[in-house]
Design a protein around this motif. Structure first.
Motif, PDB file in Angstrom:
ATOM      1  N   HIS A   1      79.331 -14.339 -44.381  1.00  0.00           N
ATOM      2  CA  HIS A   1      78.978 -15.729 -44.637  1.00  0.00           C
ATOM      3  C   HIS A   1      77.625 -16.078 -44.021  1.00  0.00           C
ATOM      4  O   HIS A   1      76.824 -16.808 -44.628  1.00  0.00           O
ATOM      5  N   LEU A   2      77.355 -15.566 -42.829  1.00  0.00           N
ATOM      6  CA  LEU A   2      76.091 -15.860 -42.151  1.00  0.00           C
ATOM      7  C   LEU A   2      74.926 -15.050 -42.700  1.00  0.00           C
ATOM      8  O   LEU A   2      73.771 -15.484 -42.613  1.00  0.00           O
ATOM      9  N   ALA A   3      75.216 -13.872 -43.259  1.00  0.00           N
ATOM     10  CA  ALA A   3      74.150 -12.962 -43.679  1.00  0.00           C
ATOM     11  C   ALA A   3      73.202 -13.596 -44.682  1.00  0.00           C
ATOM     12  O   ALA A   3      72.002 -13.309 -44.690  1.00  0.00           O
ATOM     13  N   GLY A   4      73.720 -14.472 -45.544  1.00  0.00           N
ATOM     14  CA  GLY A   4      72.876 -15.081 -46.562  1.00  0.00           C
ATOM     15  C   GLY A   4      72.209 -16.367 -46.120  1.00  0.00           C
ATOM     16  O   GLY A   4      71.513 -17.005 -46.915  1.00  0.00           O
TER      17      GLY A   4
ATOM     18  N   PHE B   1      72.956  -3.574 -27.329  1.00  0.00           N
ATOM     19  CA  PHE B   1      74.081  -2.854 -27.924  1.00  0.00           C
ATOM     20  C   PHE B   1      75.042  -3.823 -28.610  1.00  0.00           C
ATOM     21  O   PHE B   1      75.670  -3.491 -29.610  1.00  0.00           O
ATOM     22  N   VAL B   2      75.161  -5.026 -28.070  1.00  0.00           N
ATOM     23  CA  VAL B   2      75.977  -6.048 -28.717  1.00  0.00           C
ATOM     24  C   VAL B   2      75.317  -6.475 -30.017  1.00  0.00           C
ATOM     25  O   VAL B   2      75.971  -6.604 -31.056  1.00  0.00           O
ATOM     26  N   ALA B   3      73.997  -6.690 -29.984  1.00  0.00           N
ATOM     27  CA  ALA B   3      73.275  -7.072 -31.201  1.00  0.00           C
ATOM     28  C   ALA B   3      73.354  -5.970 -32.252  1.00  0.00           C
ATOM     29  O   ALA B   3      73.516  -6.245 -33.447  1.00  0.00           O
ATOM     30  N   ALA B   4      73.266  -4.722 -31.819  1.00  0.00           N
ATOM     31  CA  ALA B   4      73.335  -3.601 -32.759  1.00  0.00           C
ATOM     32  C   ALA B   4      74.699  -3.515 -33.443  1.00  0.00           C
ATOM     33  O   ALA B   4      74.809  -3.056 -34.583  1.00  0.00           O
ATOM     34  N   SER B   5      75.746  -3.969 -32.750  1.00  0.00           N
ATOM     35  CA  SER B   5      77.090  -3.896 -33.330  1.00  0.00           C
ATOM     36  C   SER B   5      77.279  -4.893 -34.469  1.00  0.00           C
ATOM     37  O   SER B   5      78.196  -4.747 -35.266  1.00  0.00           O
ATOM     38  N   MET B   6      76.411  -5.909 -34.555  1.00  0.00           N
ATOM     39  CA  MET B   6      76.504  -6.901 -35.637  1.00  0.00           C
ATOM     40  C   MET B   6      75.722  -6.418 -36.850  1.00  0.00           C
ATOM     41  O   MET B   6      74.835  -7.107 -37.376  1.00  0.00           O
ATOM     42  N   SER B   7      76.033  -5.236 -37.308  1.00  0.00           N
ATOM     43  CA  SER B   7      75.245  -4.568 -38.342  1.00  0.00           C
ATOM     44  C   SER B   7      75.301  -5.265 -39.700  1.00  0.00           C
ATOM     45  O   SER B   7      74.464  -5.005 -40.564  1.00  0.00           O
ATOM     46  N   ALA B   8      76.278  -6.150 -39.914  1.00  0.00           N
ATOM     47  CA  ALA B   8      76.368  -6.855 -41.186  1.00  0.00           C
ATOM     48  C   ALA B   8      75.307  -7.945 -41.309  1.00  0.00           C
ATOM     49  O   ALA B   8      75.048  -8.440 -42.404  1.00  0.00           O
ATOM     50  N   LEU B   9      74.686  -8.317 -40.190  1.00  0.00           N
ATOM     51  CA  LEU B   9      73.664  -9.360 -40.196  1.00  0.00           C
ATOM     52  C   LEU B   9      72.273  -8.742 -40.279  1.00  0.00           C
ATOM     53  O   LEU B   9      72.053  -7.624 -39.819  1.00  0.00           O
ATOM     54  N   PRO B  10      71.319  -9.473 -40.838  1.00  0.00           N
ATOM     55  CA  PRO B  10      69.931  -8.978 -40.862  1.00  0.00           C
ATOM     56  C   PRO B  10      69.369  -8.829 -39.456  1.00  0.00           C
ATOM     57  O   PRO B  10      69.927  -9.348 -38.479  1.00  0.00           O
ATOM     58  N   LEU B  11      68.240  -8.153 -39.352  1.00  0.00           N
ATOM     59  CA  LEU B  11      67.635  -7.909 -38.050  1.00  0.00           C
ATOM     60  C   LEU B  11      67.101  -9.183 -37.399  1.00  0.00           C
ATOM     61  O   LEU B  11      67.145  -9.320 -36.176  1.00  0.00           O
ATOM     62  N   LEU B  12      66.606 -10.120 -38.208  1.00  0.00           N
ATOM     63  CA  LEU B  12      65.957 -11.301 -37.629  1.00  0.00           C
ATOM     64  C   LEU B  12      66.890 -12.131 -36.747  1.00  0.00           C
ATOM     65  O   LEU B  12      66.526 -12.435 -35.609  1.00  0.00           O
ATOM     66  N   PRO B  13      68.077 -12.538 -37.201  1.00  0.00           N
ATOM     67  CA  PRO B  13      68.947 -13.290 -36.295  1.00  0.00           C
ATOM     68  C   PRO B  13      69.381 -12.486 -35.080  1.00  0.00           C
ATOM     69  O   PRO B  13      69.563 -13.034 -33.990  1.00  0.00           O
ATOM     70  N   ARG B  14      69.512 -11.179 -35.226  1.00  0.00           N
ATOM     71  CA  ARG B  14      69.857 -10.357 -34.066  1.00  0.00           C
ATOM     72  C   ARG B  14      68.699 -10.299 -33.074  1.00  0.00           C
ATOM     73  O   ARG B  14      68.911 -10.229 -31.862  1.00  0.00           O
ATOM     74  N   LEU B  15      67.477 -10.339 -33.588  1.00  0.00           N
ATOM     75  CA  LEU B  15      66.317 -10.411 -32.707  1.00  0.00           C
ATOM     76  C   LEU B  15      66.311 -11.725 -31.932  1.00  0.00           C
ATOM     77  O   LEU B  15      66.026 -11.741 -30.731  1.00  0.00           O
ATOM     78  N   VAL B  16      66.623 -12.821 -32.606  1.00  0.00           N
ATOM     79  CA  VAL B  16      66.692 -14.122 -31.926  1.00  0.00           C
ATOM     80  C   VAL B  16      67.722 -14.067 -30.798  1.00  0.00           C
ATOM     81  O   VAL B  16      67.498 -14.593 -29.704  1.00  0.00           O
TER      82      VAL B  16
ATOM     83  N   VAL C   1      57.026 -11.696 -38.663  1.00  0.00           N
ATOM     84  CA  VAL C   1      55.767 -10.953 -38.645  1.00  0.00           C
ATOM     85  C   VAL C   1      55.990  -9.447 -38.511  1.00  0.00           C
ATOM     86  O   VAL C   1      55.378  -8.654 -39.223  1.00  0.00           O
ATOM     87  N   LEU C   2      56.880  -9.049 -37.602  1.00  0.00           N
ATOM     88  CA  LEU C   2      57.028  -7.631 -37.270  1.00  0.00           C
ATOM     89  C   LEU C   2      58.203  -6.939 -37.948  1.00  0.00           C
ATOM     90  O   LEU C   2      58.246  -5.718 -37.996  1.00  0.00           O
ATOM     91  N   LEU C   3      59.151  -7.702 -38.453  1.00  0.00           N
ATOM     92  CA  LEU C   3      60.327  -7.104 -39.092  1.00  0.00           C
ATOM     93  C   LEU C   3      60.407  -7.383 -40.581  1.00  0.00           C
ATOM     94  O   LEU C   3      61.391  -7.027 -41.230  1.00  0.00           O
ATOM     95  N   GLY C   4      59.439  -8.054 -41.099  1.00  0.00           N
ATOM     96  CA  GLY C   4      59.479  -8.346 -42.534  1.00  0.00           C
ATOM     97  C   GLY C   4      60.434  -9.431 -42.905  1.00  0.00           C
ATOM     98  O   GLY C   4      60.945  -9.477 -44.028  1.00  0.00           O
ATOM     99  N   GLY C   5      60.742 -10.317 -41.954  1.00  0.00           N
ATOM    100  CA  GLY C   5      61.540 -11.505 -42.265  1.00  0.00           C
ATOM    101  C   GLY C   5      63.012 -11.238 -42.422  1.00  0.00           C
ATOM    102  O   GLY C   5      63.740 -11.082 -41.458  1.00  0.00           O
ATOM    103  N   ALA C   6      63.500 -11.158 -43.641  1.00  0.00           N
ATOM    104  CA  ALA C   6      64.935 -11.140 -43.926  1.00  0.00           C
ATOM    105  C   ALA C   6      65.563  -9.767 -43.841  1.00  0.00           C
ATOM    106  O   ALA C   6      66.738  -9.613 -44.145  1.00  0.00           O
ATOM    107  N   ARG C   7      64.839  -8.782 -43.405  1.00  0.00           N
ATOM    108  CA  ARG C   7      65.409  -7.447 -43.370  1.00  0.00           C
ATOM    109  C   ARG C   7      66.575  -7.363 -42.406  1.00  0.00           C
ATOM    110  O   ARG C   7      66.539  -7.903 -41.338  1.00  0.00           O
TER     111      ARG C   7
END
Length: 203
Positions: free
Chosen positions: A108-111, A136-151, A197-203
């Motif tokens: 639901h959050l991925a989009g 490692f916690v952020a990495a476990s949320m693999s269903a989400l894009p990289l940008l919110p995990r970076l935040v 800028v560094l991750l290409g946004g929605a990736r």
């Protein structure tokens, strides 16, 4: 207060290990965290009262009577044991989130990029993880894009419930009530800009 927890070799190496094949995450975390510290420093120099932060400082006399090698080895041993404990805690938290949070929530959050970033930022505040383990916690949320995990990785070391309590105890509650919300907003914005800028946004 803002740069040391997130911009150090241990945290950056842990991020690289947690996100193999994604060197952009290390660069984006470094950039977002550094930008957060610099922007908050500039803002607080104008609207805050920096002189209050200088009061109460004290020197550490624990090294008196010991040579440098003894001080170094003791500090290294202490840091290794502390970091190992935090890594175990981070792994346990990641496992718990993987088991307890339904996959549909992530889908639901991925989009919804902005909503996902805000939700993970609030989660970072609530979990109050050590910066050596949060990757490692952020990495476990693999269903989400990289940008919110970076935040999540930028906000956590800058502001959480533990840091709020420490700041209130050291500098007063009025300081913490002004500093923490502003830091949250700046960290979210800096994290999202670094991600785009560094991750290409929605990736």
């Amino acid at each position: 207060m803002l740069s040391a927890p997130a911009i150090n070799p241990v945290v950056l190496i842990a991020t690289a290990v947690a996100f193999p094949g994604e060197p952009g995450m290390v660069a984006a975390r470094f950039t977002g965290s550094l930008a957060t510290a610099v922007v908050m420093g500039l803002i607080w120099a104008r609207i805050g009262r920096p002189a209050r932060l200088l009061h109460g400082g004290r020197r550490d006399h624990c090294a008196v009577g010991r040579n440098r090698w003894e001080v170094f080895t003791e500090a290294a041993r202490h840091d290794l044991l502390q970091a190992s404990a935090f890594l175990v805690l981070g792994a346990a938290t990641a496992a718990a989130l993987h088991v307890l949070v339904p996959p549909a929530w992530y889908e639901h959050l991925a989009g919804r990029m902005v909503l996902a970033a805000v939700v993970l930022a609030v989660l970072a505040i609530a979990l109050a993880l050590c910066s050596e383990a949060d990757a490692f916690v952020a990495a476990s949320m693999s269903a989400l894009p990289l940008l919110p995990r970076l935040v999540f990785l930028v906000v956590g070391p800058a502001v959480d419930v533990k840091l709020f309590a420490m700041q209130a105890g050291a500098f007063g509650r009025s300081f913490a009530l002004r500093f923490a919300p502003l830091t949250f907003v700046v960290a979210v914005v800096c994290g999202m800009i670094a991600g785009y800028v560094l991750l290409g946004g929605a990736r």
